[in-house]
Design a protein around this motif. Structure first.
Motif, PDB file in Angstrom:
ATOM      1  N   THR A   3      10.734  -9.838  13.742  1.00 50.93           N
ATOM      2  CA  THR A   3      12.042  -9.406  14.244  1.00 50.93           C
ATOM      3  C   THR A   3      12.089  -9.493  15.759  1.00 50.93           C
ATOM      4  OG1 THR A   3      11.280  -7.105  14.263  1.00 50.93           O
ATOM      5  CG2 THR A   3      12.449  -7.870  12.293  1.00 50.93           C
ATOM      6  N   ASP A   4      10.987  -9.911  16.401  1.00 55.27           N
ATOM      7  CA  ASP A   4      10.964 -10.083  17.842  1.00 55.27           C
ATOM      8  C   ASP A   4      11.599 -11.416  18.221  1.00 55.27           C
ATOM      9  OD1 ASP A   4       9.629  -7.667  18.231  1.00 55.27           O
ATOM     10  OD2 ASP A   4       7.677  -8.602  17.883  1.00 55.27           O
ATOM     11  N   LYS A   5      11.918 -11.545  19.507  1.00 56.19           N
ATOM     12  CA  LYS A   5      12.651 -12.715  19.949  1.00 56.19           C
ATOM     13  C   LYS A   5      11.702 -13.785  20.488  1.00 56.19           C
ATOM     14  CE  LYS A   5      16.880 -10.150  20.966  1.00 56.19           C
ATOM     15  NZ  LYS A   5      17.872  -9.784  21.997  1.00 56.19           N
ATOM     16  N   PHE A   6      11.089 -14.513  19.581  1.00 56.20           N
ATOM     17  CA  PHE A   6      10.298 -15.664  19.991  1.00 56.20           C
ATOM     18  C   PHE A   6      10.245 -16.688  18.867  1.00 56.20           C
ATOM     19  CE2 PHE A   6       7.278 -12.354  18.607  1.00 56.20           C
ATOM     20  CZ  PHE A   6       6.639 -12.989  17.562  1.00 56.20           C
ATOM     21  N   ARG A   7       9.976 -17.918  19.260  1.00 60.26           N
ATOM     22  CA  ARG A   7       9.847 -19.023  18.317  1.00 60.26           C
ATOM     23  C   ARG A   7       8.629 -18.798  17.420  1.00 60.26           C
ATOM     24  NH1 ARG A   7       8.828 -22.635  21.822  1.00 60.26           N
ATOM     25  NH2 ARG A   7      10.971 -23.276  22.215  1.00 60.26           N
ATOM     26  N   VAL A  21       5.586 -23.192   3.756  1.00 62.66           N
ATOM     27  CA  VAL A  21       5.704 -21.917   4.449  1.00 62.66           C
ATOM     28  C   VAL A  21       7.182 -21.562   4.600  1.00 62.66           C
ATOM     29  CG1 VAL A  21       5.338 -20.741   6.670  1.00 62.66           C
ATOM     30  CG2 VAL A  21       3.546 -22.186   5.723  1.00 62.66           C
ATOM     31  N   THR A  22       7.499 -20.270   4.492  1.00 65.78           N
ATOM     32  CA  THR A  22       8.825 -19.790   4.849  1.00 65.78           C
ATOM     33  C   THR A  22       8.797 -19.285   6.285  1.00 65.78           C
ATOM     34  OG1 THR A  22       9.405 -19.187   2.581  1.00 65.78           O
ATOM     35  CG2 THR A  22      10.638 -18.122   4.340  1.00 65.78           C
ATOM     36  N   ILE A  23       9.663 -19.847   7.108  1.00 70.44           N
ATOM     37  CA  ILE A  23       9.725 -19.514   8.533  1.00 70.44           C
ATOM     38  C   ILE A  23      11.026 -18.758   8.764  1.00 70.44           C
ATOM     39  CG2 ILE A  23       9.811 -20.483  10.861  1.00 70.44           C
ATOM     40  CD1 ILE A  23       8.404 -23.002   9.547  1.00 70.44           C
ATOM     41  N   ARG A  24      10.928 -17.507   9.184  1.00 68.95           N
ATOM     42  CA  ARG A  24      12.109 -16.645   9.192  1.00 68.95           C
ATOM     43  C   ARG A  24      12.198 -15.834  10.475  1.00 68.95           C
ATOM     44  NH1 ARG A  24      10.950 -13.650   4.732  1.00 68.95           N
ATOM     45  NH2 ARG A  24      11.989 -15.154   3.364  1.00 68.95           N
ATOM     46  N   ASN A  25      13.447 -15.623  10.939  1.00 67.31           N
ATOM     47  CA  ASN A  25      13.759 -14.707  12.044  1.00 67.31           C
ATOM     48  C   ASN A  25      13.189 -15.137  13.386  1.00 67.31           C
ATOM     49  OD1 ASN A  25      15.222 -13.022  10.350  1.00 67.31           O
ATOM     50  ND2 ASN A  25      13.478 -11.692   9.918  1.00 67.31           N
ATOM     51  N   GLY A  26      12.953 -16.416  13.574  1.00 66.26           N
ATOM     52  CA  GLY A  26      12.565 -16.878  14.898  1.00 66.26           C
ATOM     53  C   GLY A  26      13.771 -16.927  15.810  1.00 66.26           C
ATOM     54  N   GLN A  27      13.545 -16.700  17.094  1.00 68.34           N
ATOM     55  CA  GLN A  27      14.673 -16.737  18.029  1.00 68.34           C
ATOM     56  C   GLN A  27      14.221 -17.257  19.385  1.00 68.34           C
ATOM     57  OE1 GLN A  27      17.081 -13.256  18.283  1.00 68.34           O
ATOM     58  NE2 GLN A  27      18.212 -13.952  20.070  1.00 68.34           N
ATOM     59  N   GLY A  28      14.850 -18.336  19.811  1.00 68.19           N
ATOM     60  CA  GLY A  28      14.690 -18.802  21.177  1.00 68.19           C
ATOM     61  C   GLY A  28      15.727 -18.115  22.028  1.00 68.19           C
ATOM     62  N   ALA A  29      15.330 -17.065  22.737  1.00 70.30           N
ATOM     63  CA  ALA A  29      16.298 -16.189  23.383  1.00 70.30           C
ATOM     64  C   ALA A  29      16.536 -16.496  24.850  1.00 70.30           C
ATOM     65  CB  ALA A  29      15.838 -14.734  23.246  1.00 70.30           C
ATOM     66  N   GLY A  30      15.699 -17.329  25.456  1.00 70.43           N
ATOM     67  CA  GLY A  30      15.857 -17.604  26.873  1.00 70.43           C
ATOM     68  C   GLY A  30      16.914 -18.662  27.147  1.00 70.43           C
ATOM     69  N   TYR A  34      15.136 -24.299  23.248  1.00 70.39           N
ATOM     70  CA  TYR A  34      15.303 -25.165  22.087  1.00 70.39           C
ATOM     71  C   TYR A  34      14.339 -24.735  20.981  1.00 70.39           C
ATOM     72  CZ  TYR A  34      17.962 -28.308  25.082  1.00 70.39           C
ATOM     73  OH  TYR A  34      18.909 -28.844  25.918  1.00 70.39           O
ATOM     74  N   GLY A  35      14.848 -24.689  19.762  1.00 64.59           N
ATOM     75  CA  GLY A  35      14.002 -24.406  18.613  1.00 64.59           C
ATOM     76  C   GLY A  35      13.722 -22.941  18.390  1.00 64.59           C
ATOM     77  N   GLY A  36      14.558 -22.294  17.563  1.00 65.93           N
ATOM     78  CA  GLY A  36      14.317 -20.893  17.260  1.00 65.93           C
ATOM     79  C   GLY A  36      13.204 -20.699  16.251  1.00 65.93           C
ATOM     80  N   GLY A  37      13.157 -21.570  15.219  1.00 61.61           N
ATOM     81  CA  GLY A  37      12.110 -21.469  14.212  1.00 61.61           C
ATOM     82  C   GLY A  37      10.910 -22.333  14.516  1.00 61.61           C
ATOM     83  N   VAL A  52      13.172 -22.876   6.396  1.00 66.39           N
ATOM     84  CA  VAL A  52      13.420 -22.324   7.732  1.00 66.39           C
ATOM     85  C   VAL A  52      14.741 -21.584   7.649  1.00 66.39           C
ATOM     86  CG1 VAL A  52      13.709 -22.831  10.177  1.00 66.39           C
ATOM     87  CG2 VAL A  52      12.186 -24.252   8.789  1.00 66.39           C
ATOM     88  N   GLU A  53      14.703 -20.266   7.812  1.00 64.28           N
ATOM     89  CA  GLU A  53      15.921 -19.496   7.592  1.00 64.28           C
ATOM     90  C   GLU A  53      16.083 -18.365   8.602  1.00 64.28           C
ATOM     91  OE1 GLU A  53      15.584 -18.000   3.612  1.00 64.28           O
ATOM     92  OE2 GLU A  53      14.060 -16.508   4.138  1.00 64.28           O
ATOM     93  N   ASP A  54      17.346 -18.016   8.843  1.00 64.89           N
ATOM     94  CA  ASP A  54      17.706 -16.883   9.693  1.00 64.89           C
ATOM     95  C   ASP A  54      17.103 -16.980  11.092  1.00 64.89           C
ATOM     96  OD1 ASP A  54      19.107 -15.686   7.530  1.00 64.89           O
ATOM     97  OD2 ASP A  54      17.218 -14.933   6.731  1.00 64.89           O
ATOM     98  N   CYS A  55      17.008 -18.198  11.607  1.00 66.70           N
ATOM     99  CA  CYS A  55      16.530 -18.413  12.972  1.00 66.70           C
ATOM    100  C   CYS A  55      17.712 -18.724  13.880  1.00 66.70           C
ATOM    101  CB  CYS A  55      15.508 -19.546  13.005  1.00 66.70           C
ATOM    102  SG  CYS A  55      13.993 -19.184  12.063  1.00 66.70           S
ATOM    103  N   LYS A  56      17.520 -18.548  15.187  1.00 67.92           N
ATOM    104  CA  LYS A  56      18.657 -18.724  16.077  1.00 67.92           C
ATOM    105  C   LYS A  56      18.217 -19.045  17.500  1.00 67.92           C
ATOM    106  CE  LYS A  56      20.037 -14.537  15.267  1.00 67.92           C
ATOM    107  NZ  LYS A  56      20.859 -13.290  15.268  1.00 67.92           N
ATOM    108  N   THR A  57      19.187 -19.518  18.279  1.00 70.69           N
ATOM    109  CA  THR A  57      19.040 -19.606  19.726  1.00 70.69           C
ATOM    110  C   THR A  57      20.181 -18.821  20.339  1.00 70.69           C
ATOM    111  OG1 THR A  57      20.283 -21.681  19.755  1.00 70.69           O
ATOM    112  CG2 THR A  57      17.876 -21.837  19.758  1.00 70.69           C
ATOM    113  N   GLY A  58      19.915 -18.226  21.490  1.00 67.67           N
ATOM    114  CA  GLY A  58      20.933 -17.446  22.169  1.00 67.67           C
ATOM    115  C   GLY A  58      20.614 -17.351  23.641  1.00 67.67           C
TER     116      GLY A  58
END
Length: 222
Positions: A3-7, A21-30, A34-37, A52-58
């Protein structure tokens, strides 16, 4: 899973691979992230048979690949779903590729709710020399292109289907007809089609080869 904000994964070797592998909740927050998951950098790598699910960039600045960002390498037999971007300059909310191969993948449920048109915002953005083969892009949402965007003369989508992709609401800079025309596939510049996107089941030369694209009604969430 985090749940932390990192790839979640960074790959930068031709023999590097993530499989089954299931890759979940990655976030590229800076900013300019590029590439949240997953990020596959210039030395390569492989993502194979993954979810790869529920990942994001912001954040601010240009961004891309809420789920996966790749400069080269391969993404194969992978599901990218429910990934997000919130920036108007977010390229490829599900997958943003500048090179490499994407094959036999599903990209679905990805969304960018930024209200302004800019560059990209598609579920899949193909740039550089990237190629997408035998993939399905369905039920994604954006305020600009919501399906597949091809933005380079050397990028290709081959034998792919784009359908059920919708819009987040009334676009402030263009009318409804503009929105509907870019719900399936769009190629910028001189890479295949300019202006209006094709209707369903149209073969697009150059940028799109044997691809089926369906328009989706304005204001639909896919």
């Amino acid at each position: 899973q985090t749940t932390d904000k990192f790839r979640i994964f960074y790959l930068n070797h031709a023999n590097a691979a993530v499989r089954y592998v299931t890759i979940r909740n990655g976030q590229g927050a800076g900013d300019w992230m590029y590439g949240g998951g997953v990020q596959i950098d210039s030395a390569g790598g492989t993502v194979d048979h993954c979810i790869v699910e529920d990942c994001k960039t912001g954040g601010n600045g240009q961004q891309g690949g809420g789920g996966i960002y790749m400069k080269t390498g391969r993404v194969s037999h992978t599901i990218v779903r429910n990934c997000e971007g919130s920036n108007m300059r977010n390229y490829g909310v599900g997958i943003y590729a500048e090179g490499g191969l994407i094959d036999n993948c599903l990209v679905t449920g990805c969304k960018n709710f930024h209200h302004r048109i800019a560059n990209g915002n598609a579920a899949v953005c193909l740039m550089g020399t990237s190629t997408m083969v035998n993939c399905t892009v369905a039920k994604n949402t954006s305020c600009f292109v919501s399906g597949i965007w091809v933005g380079s003369a050397n990028a290709r989508a081959v034998n792919c289907a784009s359908y059920g992709n919708g819009f987040c609401g009334k676009e402030t800079q263009h009318d409804a007809s503009w929105q509907m025309e870019y719900s399936g596939c769009f190629a910028s510049g001189d890479v295949g089609i300019t202006g209006k996107a094709p209707s369903a089941s149209t073969t697009m030369t150059a940028a799109f080869v044997n691809c089926a694209a369906e328009q989706f009604p304005e204001g639909s969430s896919g």
